[in-house]
Design a protein around this motif. Structure first.
Motif, PDB file in Angstrom:
ATOM      1  N   THR A 153       0.833  -1.207   0.000  1.00 59.38           N
ATOM      2  CA  THR A 153       0.000   0.000   0.000  1.00 59.38           C
ATOM      3  C   THR A 153       0.866   1.255   0.000  1.00 59.38           C
ATOM      4  OG1 THR A 153      -1.804  -1.137   1.155  1.00 59.38           O
ATOM      5  CG2 THR A 153      -1.780   1.263   1.256  1.00 59.38           C
ATOM      6  N   TYR A 154       1.919   1.252   0.814  1.00 60.34           N
ATOM      7  CA  TYR A 154       2.833   2.404   0.859  1.00 60.34           C
ATOM      8  C   TYR A 154       3.498   2.612  -0.499  1.00 60.34           C
ATOM      9  CZ  TYR A 154       6.844   5.316   2.022  1.00 60.34           C
ATOM     10  OH  TYR A 154       7.789   6.321   2.045  1.00 60.34           O
ATOM     11  N   LEU A 155       3.976   1.514  -1.116  1.00 59.85           N
ATOM     12  CA  LEU A 155       4.635   1.630  -2.411  1.00 59.85           C
ATOM     13  C   LEU A 155       3.675   2.182  -3.459  1.00 59.85           C
ATOM     14  CD1 LEU A 155       7.121   1.083  -4.176  1.00 59.85           C
ATOM     15  CD2 LEU A 155       6.230  -1.219  -4.569  1.00 59.85           C
ATOM     16  N   LYS A 156       2.452   1.710  -3.449  1.00 57.45           N
ATOM     17  CA  LYS A 156       1.457   2.202  -4.400  1.00 57.45           C
ATOM     18  C   LYS A 156       1.196   3.699  -4.199  1.00 57.45           C
ATOM     19  CE  LYS A 156      -3.320   1.454  -5.918  1.00 57.45           C
ATOM     20  NZ  LYS A 156      -4.569   0.652  -5.711  1.00 57.45           N
ATOM     21  N   ASN A 157       1.079   4.124  -2.947  1.00 56.43           N
ATOM     22  CA  ASN A 157       0.816   5.536  -2.663  1.00 56.43           C
ATOM     23  C   ASN A 157       1.977   6.423  -3.083  1.00 56.43           C
ATOM     24  OD1 ASN A 157      -1.696   4.909  -1.587  1.00 56.43           O
ATOM     25  ND2 ASN A 157      -0.965   4.831   0.525  1.00 56.43           N
ATOM     26  N   VAL A 158       3.210   5.971  -2.839  1.00 56.82           N
ATOM     27  CA  VAL A 158       4.388   6.755  -3.222  1.00 56.82           C
ATOM     28  C   VAL A 158       4.494   6.823  -4.750  1.00 56.82           C
ATOM     29  CG1 VAL A 158       6.913   6.794  -3.216  1.00 56.82           C
ATOM     30  CG2 VAL A 158       5.680   6.312  -1.110  1.00 56.82           C
ATOM     31  N   THR A 159       4.224   5.708  -5.410  1.00 52.57           N
ATOM     32  CA  THR A 159       4.286   5.688  -6.870  1.00 52.57           C
ATOM     33  C   THR A 159       3.286   6.663  -7.471  1.00 52.57           C
ATOM     34  OG1 THR A 159       4.997   3.364  -6.880  1.00 52.57           O
ATOM     35  CG2 THR A 159       4.080   4.243  -8.921  1.00 52.57           C
ATOM     36  N   LYS A 160       2.044   6.594  -6.994  1.00 52.33           N
ATOM     37  CA  LYS A 160       0.993   7.458  -7.535  1.00 52.33           C
ATOM     38  C   LYS A 160       1.157   8.911  -7.104  1.00 52.33           C
ATOM     39  CE  LYS A 160      -1.546   4.327  -9.670  1.00 52.33           C
ATOM     40  NZ  LYS A 160      -1.757   4.376 -11.137  1.00 52.33           N
ATOM     41  N   GLY A 161       1.461   9.114  -5.819  1.00 55.86           N
ATOM     42  CA  GLY A 161       1.465  10.466  -5.283  1.00 55.86           C
ATOM     43  C   GLY A 161       2.731  11.259  -5.535  1.00 55.86           C
ATOM     44  N   VAL A 162       3.874  10.575  -5.639  1.00 60.38           N
ATOM     45  CA  VAL A 162       5.151  11.277  -5.784  1.00 60.38           C
ATOM     46  C   VAL A 162       5.777  11.026  -7.151  1.00 60.38           C
ATOM     47  CG1 VAL A 162       7.482  11.555  -4.860  1.00 60.38           C
ATOM     48  CG2 VAL A 162       5.563  11.157  -3.297  1.00 60.38           C
ATOM     49  N   ASP A 163       6.020   9.766  -7.459  1.00 60.89           N
ATOM     50  CA  ASP A 163       6.753   9.431  -8.680  1.00 60.89           C
ATOM     51  C   ASP A 163       5.973   9.815  -9.937  1.00 60.89           C
ATOM     52  OD1 ASP A 163       8.714   8.477 -10.319  1.00 60.89           O
ATOM     53  OD2 ASP A 163       8.423   6.365  -9.844  1.00 60.89           O
ATOM     54  N   ASP A 164       4.717   9.374 -10.019  1.00 60.91           N
ATOM     55  CA  ASP A 164       3.914   9.716 -11.196  1.00 60.91           C
ATOM     56  C   ASP A 164       3.757  11.232 -11.340  1.00 60.91           C
ATOM     57  OD1 ASP A 164       3.603   7.097 -11.847  1.00 60.91           O
ATOM     58  OD2 ASP A 164       1.489   6.946 -11.314  1.00 60.91           O
ATOM     59  N   GLY A 165       3.559  11.903 -10.223  1.00 65.25           N
ATOM     60  CA  GLY A 165       3.379  13.352 -10.262  1.00 65.25           C
ATOM     61  C   GLY A 165       4.585  14.057 -10.855  1.00 65.25           C
ATOM     62  N   HIS A 166       5.776  13.635 -10.426  1.00 62.72           N
ATOM     63  CA  HIS A 166       6.999  14.259 -10.959  1.00 62.72           C
ATOM     64  C   HIS A 166       7.194  13.909 -12.432  1.00 62.72           C
ATOM     65  CE1 HIS A 166      11.078  15.802 -11.176  1.00 62.72           C
ATOM     66  NE2 HIS A 166      11.449  14.636 -11.710  1.00 62.72           N
ATOM     67  N   GLN A 167       7.015  12.632 -12.761  1.00 63.24           N
ATOM     68  CA  GLN A 167       7.266  12.191 -14.127  1.00 63.24           C
ATOM     69  C   GLN A 167       6.359  12.892 -15.137  1.00 63.24           C
ATOM     70  OE1 GLN A 167       9.584  10.011 -15.556  1.00 63.24           O
ATOM     71  NE2 GLN A 167      10.565  10.206 -13.565  1.00 63.24           N
ATOM     72  N   TRP A 168       5.068  12.902 -14.841  1.00 59.91           N
ATOM     73  CA  TRP A 168       4.112  13.329 -15.856  1.00 59.91           C
ATOM     74  C   TRP A 168       3.677  14.784 -15.732  1.00 59.91           C
ATOM     75  CZ3 TRP A 168       4.344  10.097 -19.620  1.00 59.91           C
ATOM     76  CH2 TRP A 168       4.677   8.769 -19.355  1.00 59.91           C
ATOM     77  N   ASN A 169       3.796  15.366 -14.558  1.00 58.92           N
ATOM     78  CA  ASN A 169       3.388  16.768 -14.387  1.00 58.92           C
ATOM     79  C   ASN A 169       4.556  17.742 -14.481  1.00 58.92           C
ATOM     80  OD1 ASN A 169       0.762  15.847 -13.933  1.00 58.92           O
ATOM     81  ND2 ASN A 169       1.089  15.726 -11.713  1.00 58.92           N
ATOM     82  N   THR A 170       5.760  17.281 -14.122  1.00 57.92           N
ATOM     83  CA  THR A 170       6.923  18.167 -14.111  1.00 57.92           C
ATOM     84  C   THR A 170       7.921  17.816 -15.209  1.00 57.92           C
ATOM     85  OG1 THR A 170       6.717  18.497 -11.724  1.00 57.92           O
ATOM     86  CG2 THR A 170       8.839  19.034 -12.715  1.00 57.92           C
ATOM     87  N   PHE A 171       8.332  16.550 -15.245  1.00 60.56           N
ATOM     88  CA  PHE A 171       9.408  16.164 -16.146  1.00 60.56           C
ATOM     89  C   PHE A 171       8.939  16.052 -17.600  1.00 60.56           C
ATOM     90  CE2 PHE A 171      13.147  12.940 -16.686  1.00 60.56           C
ATOM     91  CZ  PHE A 171      13.798  13.863 -17.488  1.00 60.56           C
TER      92      PHE A 171
END
Length: 244
Positions: A153-171
């Motif tokens: 659950t933690y990994l899923k939340n970090v992936t969606k909330g942090v990693d995806d956000g940086h990849q697709w909204n910023t990078f």
């Protein structure tokens, strides 16, 4: 046997031998109670056997699920290592003002993108539906719950909330504007490599991407190690159940 006691009882009553009748009556009661206890014991043994078989089936399925999760994690770890290497090489080339050359193209093509764990939860969902108490080993039951309910659950939340956000909204918006892609994750070339040498925003984005990629890599490796330990626990418990 019961018919035999009844005949004895009738004979004793007819002969007015009450004390002997009482003894035989008690014996008859004891016989009935013993029969009930034996039947209950057999029934309980059958229930325990059925419960143990259900536990074996579910743990075998979970073992298989976790094996596929390990394969997915191996893919994510390998891919993350490639992304980290690409980001490090491109960032260093820009900071050291290395002229553009063909050897940088594969790394430009591999700086963007992230990974998600596609874990198999079939056995976990089955366990929740039948009840966690199906797993008779307390330590194993807690370890399973900790993986699926906490770590995944933690990994899923970090992936969606942090990693995806940086990849697709910023990078990705910067990547789209500044990089010409020949083939994703194979080859790409910047619109102007020289301009990126002075593009502080792009370089800071690469630094953040490196931070997140390394963080996610640590998460994948931590869960990978945890699953291997959990698989050992499951295997030992399966052996114990088969010996019962």
């Amino acid at each position: 046997m019961i018919k035999f006691f009844r005949k004895i009882r009738q004979k004793l009553l007819s002969e007015n031998k009450f004390s002997k009748y009482l003894i035989y009556a008690i014996g008859e009661i004891i016989l009935v109670v013993l029969g009930i206890l034996i039947a209950l014991s057999i029934n309980n043994a059958n229930d325990a056997k059925n419960q143990r078989q259900k536990e074996l089936t579910l743990l075998t399925e979970m073992h298989q699920n976790l094996q596929t999760d390990l394969e997915d994690l191996n893919y994510n770890i390998k891919g993350s290592a490639e992304r980290i290497q690409a980001n490090e090489i491109i960032l260093k080339a820009l900071q050291e003002r290395v002229p553009m050359n063909d050897s940088l193209k594969p790394y430009y093509g591999n700086i963007h993108g992230n990974f998600q764990l596609s874990n198999n939860t079939a056995a976990w969902e089955n366990l929740k539906s039948v009840g966690m108490d199906l797993v008779s080993n307390d330590s194993l039951r807690n370890a399973i719950s900790n993986l699926y309910a906490v770590k995944y659950t933690y990994l899923k939340n970090v992936t969606k909330g942090v990693d995806d956000g940086h990849q697709w909204n910023t990078f990705y918006p910067q990547f789209l504007d500044l990089i010409n892609v020949d083939q994703f994750w194979v080859s790409a070339e910047p619109v102007s490599h020289e301009a990126l040498m002075d593009n502080r925003k792009f370089q800071e984005t690469l630094k953040m991407n490196l931070f997140i990629r390394n963080f996610m890599m640590d998460q994948y490796k931590t869960i990978h190690k945890y699953i291997n330990s959990l698989l050992d626990q499951i295997e030992r418990h399966i052996l114990t159940l088969n010996e019962q």
